[in-house]
Design a protein around this motif. Structure first.
Motif, PDB file in Angstrom:
ATOM      1  N   ASN A  90      40.297  67.262 105.980  1.00 52.44           N
ATOM      2  CA  ASN A  90      39.316  66.204 105.707  1.00 52.44           C
ATOM      3  C   ASN A  90      39.237  65.868 104.222  1.00 52.44           C
ATOM      4  N   GLU A  91      39.364  66.886 103.384  1.00 51.40           N
ATOM      5  CA  GLU A  91      39.386  66.619 101.936  1.00 51.40           C
ATOM      6  C   GLU A  91      40.576  65.732 101.576  1.00 51.40           C
ATOM      7  N   ALA A  92      41.727  65.995 102.211  1.00 45.17           N
ATOM      8  CA  ALA A  92      42.922  65.182 101.960  1.00 45.17           C
ATOM      9  C   ALA A  92      42.692  63.737 102.395  1.00 45.17           C
ATOM     10  N   VAL A  93      42.054  63.571 103.553  1.00 45.48           N
ATOM     11  CA  VAL A  93      41.779  62.225 104.070  1.00 45.48           C
ATOM     12  C   VAL A  93      40.881  61.454 103.110  1.00 45.48           C
ATOM     13  N   GLU A  94      39.859  62.135 102.555  1.00 41.08           N
ATOM     14  CA  GLU A  94      38.946  61.484 101.608  1.00 41.08           C
ATOM     15  C   GLU A  94      39.693  61.041 100.354  1.00 41.08           C
ATOM     16  N   LEU A  95      40.552  61.906  99.842  1.00 36.74           N
ATOM     17  CA  LEU A  95      41.334  61.554  98.650  1.00 36.74           C
ATOM     18  C   LEU A  95      42.292  60.398  98.947  1.00 36.74           C
ATOM     19  N   LYS A  96      42.878  60.419 100.151  1.00 37.57           N
ATOM     20  CA  LYS A  96      43.808  59.342 100.541  1.00 37.57           C
ATOM     21  C   LYS A  96      43.078  58.001 100.573  1.00 37.57           C
ATOM     22  N   ARG A  97      41.805  58.026 101.025  1.00 35.63           N
ATOM     23  CA  ARG A  97      41.009  56.794 101.058  1.00 35.63           C
ATOM     24  C   ARG A  97      40.814  56.258  99.640  1.00 35.63           C
ATOM     25  N   GLU A  98      40.663  57.165  98.697  1.00 34.76           N
ATOM     26  CA  GLU A  98      40.512  56.768  97.293  1.00 34.76           C
ATOM     27  C   GLU A  98      41.754  56.039  96.799  1.00 34.76           C
ATOM     28  N   VAL A  99      42.930  56.543  97.191  1.00 32.44           N
ATOM     29  CA  VAL A  99      44.195  55.899  96.797  1.00 32.44           C
ATOM     30  C   VAL A  99      44.310  54.515  97.442  1.00 32.44           C
ATOM     31  N   ASP A 100      43.960  54.448  98.723  1.00 30.91           N
ATOM     32  CA  ASP A 100      44.080  53.181  99.459  1.00 30.91           C
ATOM     33  C   ASP A 100      43.202  52.084  98.863  1.00 30.91           C
ATOM     34  N   ASN A 101      42.093  52.472  98.247  1.00 27.99           N
ATOM     35  CA  ASN A 101      41.152  51.491  97.691  1.00 27.99           C
ATOM     36  C   ASN A 101      41.447  51.121  96.237  1.00 27.99           C
ATOM     37  N   MET A 102      42.491  51.710  95.680  1.00 30.09           N
ATOM     38  CA  MET A 102      42.830  51.417  94.276  1.00 30.09           C
ATOM     39  C   MET A 102      43.446  50.027  94.122  1.00 30.09           C
ATOM     40  N   SER A 103      43.142  49.397  92.999  1.00 26.20           N
ATOM     41  CA  SER A 103      43.838  48.155  92.647  1.00 26.20           C
ATOM     42  C   SER A 103      45.232  48.539  92.152  1.00 26.20           C
ATOM     43  N   MET A 104      46.089  47.556  92.011  1.00 32.16           N
ATOM     44  CA  MET A 104      47.443  47.835  91.539  1.00 32.16           C
ATOM     45  C   MET A 104      47.414  48.473  90.150  1.00 32.16           C
ATOM     46  N   THR A 105      46.509  47.993  89.318  1.00 33.79           N
ATOM     47  CA  THR A 105      46.403  48.533  87.944  1.00 33.79           C
ATOM     48  C   THR A 105      45.988  50.004  87.974  1.00 33.79           C
ATOM     49  N   ASP A 106      44.955  50.289  88.807  1.00 33.68           N
ATOM     50  CA  ASP A 106      44.497  51.678  88.915  1.00 33.68           C
ATOM     51  C   ASP A 106      45.588  52.578  89.472  1.00 33.68           C
ATOM     52  N   TYR A 107      46.297  52.064  90.479  1.00 35.83           N
ATOM     53  CA  TYR A 107      47.342  52.879  91.103  1.00 35.83           C
ATOM     54  C   TYR A 107      48.447  53.207  90.086  1.00 35.83           C
ATOM     55  N   GLN A 108      48.810  52.197  89.294  1.00 32.06           N
ATOM     56  CA  GLN A 108      49.846  52.444  88.289  1.00 32.06           C
ATOM     57  C   GLN A 108      49.394  53.471  87.259  1.00 32.06           C
ATOM     58  N   ALA A 109      48.074  53.499  87.000  1.00 31.53           N
ATOM     59  CA  ALA A 109      47.542  54.410  85.992  1.00 31.53           C
ATOM     60  C   ALA A 109      47.403  55.842  86.515  1.00 31.53           C
ATOM     61  N   LYS A 110      46.878  56.005  87.743  1.00 32.26           N
ATOM     62  CA  LYS A 110      46.604  57.372  88.218  1.00 32.26           C
ATOM     63  C   LYS A 110      46.919  57.598  89.699  1.00 32.26           C
ATOM     64  N   GLY A 111      47.519  56.611  90.346  1.00 36.03           N
ATOM     65  CA  GLY A 111      47.797  56.720  91.772  1.00 36.03           C
ATOM     66  C   GLY A 111      48.671  57.901  92.137  1.00 36.03           C
ATOM     67  N   LYS A 112      49.741  58.126  91.399  1.00 36.10           N
ATOM     68  CA  LYS A 112      50.671  59.212  91.695  1.00 36.10           C
ATOM     69  C   LYS A 112      49.991  60.577  91.569  1.00 36.10           C
ATOM     70  N   GLU A 113      49.121  60.681  90.558  1.00 36.67           N
ATOM     71  CA  GLU A 113      48.421  61.960  90.328  1.00 36.67           C
ATOM     72  C   GLU A 113      47.501  62.278  91.505  1.00 36.67           C
ATOM     73  N   VAL A 114      46.756  61.259  91.994  1.00 43.35           N
ATOM     74  CA  VAL A 114      45.849  61.475  93.120  1.00 43.35           C
ATOM     75  C   VAL A 114      46.644  61.736  94.399  1.00 43.35           C
ATOM     76  N   GLU A 115      47.741  61.045  94.589  1.00 47.92           N
ATOM     77  CA  GLU A 115      48.585  61.281  95.757  1.00 47.92           C
ATOM     78  C   GLU A 115      49.100  62.718  95.768  1.00 47.92           C
ATOM     79  N   GLY A 116      49.382  63.265  94.597  1.00 49.21           N
ATOM     80  CA  GLY A 116      49.824  64.661  94.497  1.00 49.21           C
ATOM     81  C   GLY A 116      48.744  65.607  94.988  1.00 49.21           C
ATOM     82  N   ARG A 117      47.489  65.279  94.678  1.00 49.33           N
ATOM     83  CA  ARG A 117      46.374  66.107  95.135  1.00 49.33           C
ATOM     84  C   ARG A 117      46.165  65.955  96.653  1.00 49.33           C
ATOM     85  N   VAL A 118      46.364  64.724  97.146  1.00 51.67           N
ATOM     86  CA  VAL A 118      46.283  64.496  98.596  1.00 51.67           C
ATOM     87  C   VAL A 118      47.313  65.369  99.311  1.00 51.67           C
ATOM     88  N   CYS A 119      48.539  65.316  98.823  1.00 55.51           N
ATOM     89  CA  CYS A 119      49.622  66.108  99.399  1.00 55.51           C
ATOM     90  C   CYS A 119      49.283  67.602  99.340  1.00 55.51           C
TER      91      CYS A 119
END
Length: 485
Positions: free
Chosen positions: A410-439
Motif C-alpha cells: 500500500n505504501e508503494a501504491v501511494e508513492l506511485k500515485r504521487e508519480v502519476d500526478n506529477m507534471s512533466m517538469t516535476d517528473y523530470q526533476a524528481k520522478g526517477k527518484e520517487v519511482e526508485g522508492r516505489v520499486c
C-alpha cells in the motif's frame, strides 16, 4: 480483520450449563423403589379427591400433606406429574393462609429455609429443559427463584432457557440476577454482554465484561471481548489501550499482538484518508480555481482561432460559394458554439470554487493536518513494530506476514500515485527518484507474501505476489533502480 471469539464462548456457555442440568436430573428410575412410586400414586389420587371435599380442603393439615405429596412426586417420580412442584408451592401457600400456626412450617419451604421445594422446581425445570419444553423449564426456574431469590443455579438455567426461546429481555434479567447473587461463570458474563452488544448498548456490554473480570481476572475471552466491543462502538483509542495492556500482561500471546498491529494498521489507513480530505480543503479552492482558469483561457484561445477561421472561410465563400466551403463554415461555427458554452460553464465552476473556499479556516486546517500526520506516523510505526514482534515469536505467523506485505504494498501504491500526478517538469526533476522508492517498497513487500504463501496457500497472498512481480518486471524493463529504505 479483528478476531472475535463469540461463537466459541457462546457454545461453551450452553455446553457447560447443559451438563449441569443433565447431572441434576440424571437419577435413574431403576433406583426409585417401585413400591414408593405406587404409594405416591395412591397418595396423589387421595389428595386430588380431597381437594373437592369441603371438610378436608378446609384444613391446613390437608394442604400441608398435599404439599408434601407433590413435593415428593417432583423430587422422585415426575412421570406422575411433570409440574408437581407448582402444586406443592400452591399447597404450602394455602396451608399458611388457613392456619397461622401452620404458616411457620409452610414458610420454611416457601422461603427456601428447607431446600426441598426449591430443589423440586430446579429438578422439574431440568427435566422440561431436556425434553425441549423450554418455556416450561423457564417457568420452573422462575418459580424456584420465588422460593430462593439469592440462589444462582435457577437464574443461570433460567437465563439459558430464556435465551434459547429468544426471550432476550428475560434472559438479561435472569443473567443479571445470577451476577447480582455472586455468580462467577465467565461464559455467563460473556453471553450477557453479547445480548447488550446486539442492541448496541456498548457501555452496558463493557460494564458486564468488566464485572466478569472482577470475578475471573485472568479470563482471556472476557478481556478480548472488551477490546472487540470498544472497537464496535468506535472507541478505537480505548481498544488500543486495552489491547496494549493485554500484550503486556501476556507477552507471548501472539494473537493479541497481531490484533494490536491490525488496529494500528487500520488507524493508519483511516488517518491517511482524513489527511487527504484536509489537504483537499486547504488547497482545493485555490488549485481548483487555477486549473479552471487555465481551462477558461484555453477555451478563449479557441474562440480567437475559430473567429479567424470563420472570417477566412466567409471571404472565400463570397468569391466562390462552394458546398465544401459552406460545410467547413458550419463545422467551425458549431465548434465555436461548443467553446462558448464551455466558457459559460467554466466561469460558473470558478465562481462556485471561490465561494466554497471562502468558508475554510486555513490556519485551523493546517494545525489539524499537522496533528493528523503526527498520529499517522505513530500508527504507522506501531503497526510495523507489532507485526515484527509477532514474527520474532512465531516466524510462520500468516497474519503478520501477509499484513506486513500488504502494508509495504500500500505504501508503494501511494508513492506511485504521487508519480502519476506529477507534471512533466516535476517528473523530470524528481520522478526517477520517487519511482526508485516505489520499486523499493514493492520489493520490500515481496518476501512477506512469499513466506505467507509457504505458511498458507491463500489466493489473496498469491494474487498480491503476482502483482508485485509484474510491477518489478516493469521497473526492471525501465531500468529503474529500486531504493529500499
Amino acid at each position: 480483520m479483528f478476531i472475535h471469539n463469540q461463537s466459541r464462548s457462546m457454545k461453551k456457555m450452553f455446553f457447560v450449563s447443559a451438563l449441569g442440568l443433565i447431572s441434576f436430573s440424571a437419577f435413574s428410575q431403576d433406583a426409585v423403589n417401585k413400591a414408593m412410586v405406587d404409594q405416591l400414586r395412591k397418595d396423589k389420587e387421595k389428595s386430588d379427591k380431597g381437594v373437592s371435599d369441603p371438610k378436608a380442603s378446609a384444613k391446613a393439615s390437608f394442604w400441608m400433606d398435599r404439599a408434601t405429596t407433590y413435593s415428593s412426586i417432583a423430587s422422585q417420580s415426575s412421570e406422575l406429574d411433570s409440574s408437581a412442584a407448582k402444586t406443592a408451592f400452591e399447597s404450602y401457600k394455602k396451608a399458611a393462609e388457613l392456619d397461622p400456626k401452620k404458616a411457620k412450617d409452610a414458610q420454611k419451604f416457601l422461603t427456601g429455609e428447607d431446600p426441598s421445594l426449591f430443589n423440586a422446581f430446579v429438578r422439574q425445570g431440568a427435566e422440561k429443559y431436556q425434553n425441549k419444553n423450554l418455556a416450561g423449564a423457564l417457568e420452573m426456574f422462575q418459580m424456584a427463584q420465588q422460593v430462593n431469590a439469592k440462589d444462582t443455579l435457577a437464574s443461570l438455567y433460567g437465563g439459558i432457557a430464556a435465551q434459547q426461546i429468544d426471550k432476550k429481555e428475560e434472559a438479561k434479567t435472569q443473567f443479571e440476577k445470577y451476577a447480582e447473587n455472586g455468580g462467577k461463570d465467565p461464559s455467563v458474563f460473556y453471553g450477557l454482554a453479547q445480548l447488550y452488544r446486539a442492541e448496541n448498548n456498548f457501555d452496558k456490554a463493557v460494564a458486564t465484561l468488566n464485572k466478569g473480570l472482577e470475578r475471573s481476572p485472568n479470563n482471556k475471552d472476557l478481556k478480548s471481548e472488551v477490546v472487540n466491543i470498544l472497537l464496535a462502538s468506535g472507541k478505537e483509542d480505548q481498544a488500543i489501550a486495552e489491547l496494549t495492556n493485554l500484550t503486556k500482561s501476556d507477552p507471548t500471546n501472539v494473537q493479541n499482538i497481531v490484533n494490536l498491529g491490525i488496529l494500528y494498521d487500520n488507524m493508519n489507513t483511516k488517518l491517511g484518508t482524513k489527511i487527504k480530505e484536509i489537504q483537499g480543503k486547504i488547497g482545493g479552492g485555490a488549485s481548483k480555481t487555477a486549473d479552471l482558469t487555465k481551462k477558461l483561457e484555453a477555451e478563449k484561445g479557441k474562440i480567437e482561432i475559430y473567429d479567424g477561421e470563420i472570417k477566412r472561410i466567409s471571404g472565400l465563400i463570397k468569391k466562390a460559394p462552394k458546398p465544401d466551403l459552406k460545410r467547413q463554415l458550419a463545422d467551425v461555427t458549431a465548434k465555436k458554439k461548443e467553446s462558448t458554452d464551455a466558457i459559460v460553464a467554466i466561469q460558473g465552476e470558478i465562481k462556485a470554487a471561490e465561494e466554497a473556499s471562502k468558508g475554510n479556516d486555513n490556519a485551523a486546517l493546517e494545525k489539524e493536518l499537522a496533528d493528523l500526520k503526527a498520529k499517522k506516523t505513530t500508527a504507522n510505526n506501531e503497526a510495523i513494530t507489532a507485526y515484527k514482534k509477532v514474527l520474532e515469536i512465531d516466524a510462520a505467523n500468516y497474519d503478520a506476514l501477509y499484513n506486513l506485505g500488504v502494508f509495504y504494498f500500500n505504501e508503494a501504491v501511494e508513492l506511485k500515485r504521487e508519480v502519476d500526478n506529477m507534471s512533466m517538469t516535476d517528473y523530470q526533476a524528481k520522478g526517477k527518484e520517487v519511482e526508485g522508492r516505489v520499486c523499493g517498497r514493492f520489493k520490500k513487500a515481496k518476501p512477506y507474501f512469499e513466506k505467507a504463501i509457504q505458511v498458507k496457500d491463500e489466493a489473496e497472498a498469491k494474487e498480491n505476489l503476482a502483482t508485485v512481480n509484474n510491477v518489478l518486471e516493469q521497473f526492471a524493463g525501465k531500468q529503474v533502480a529500486c531504493t529500499e529504505e
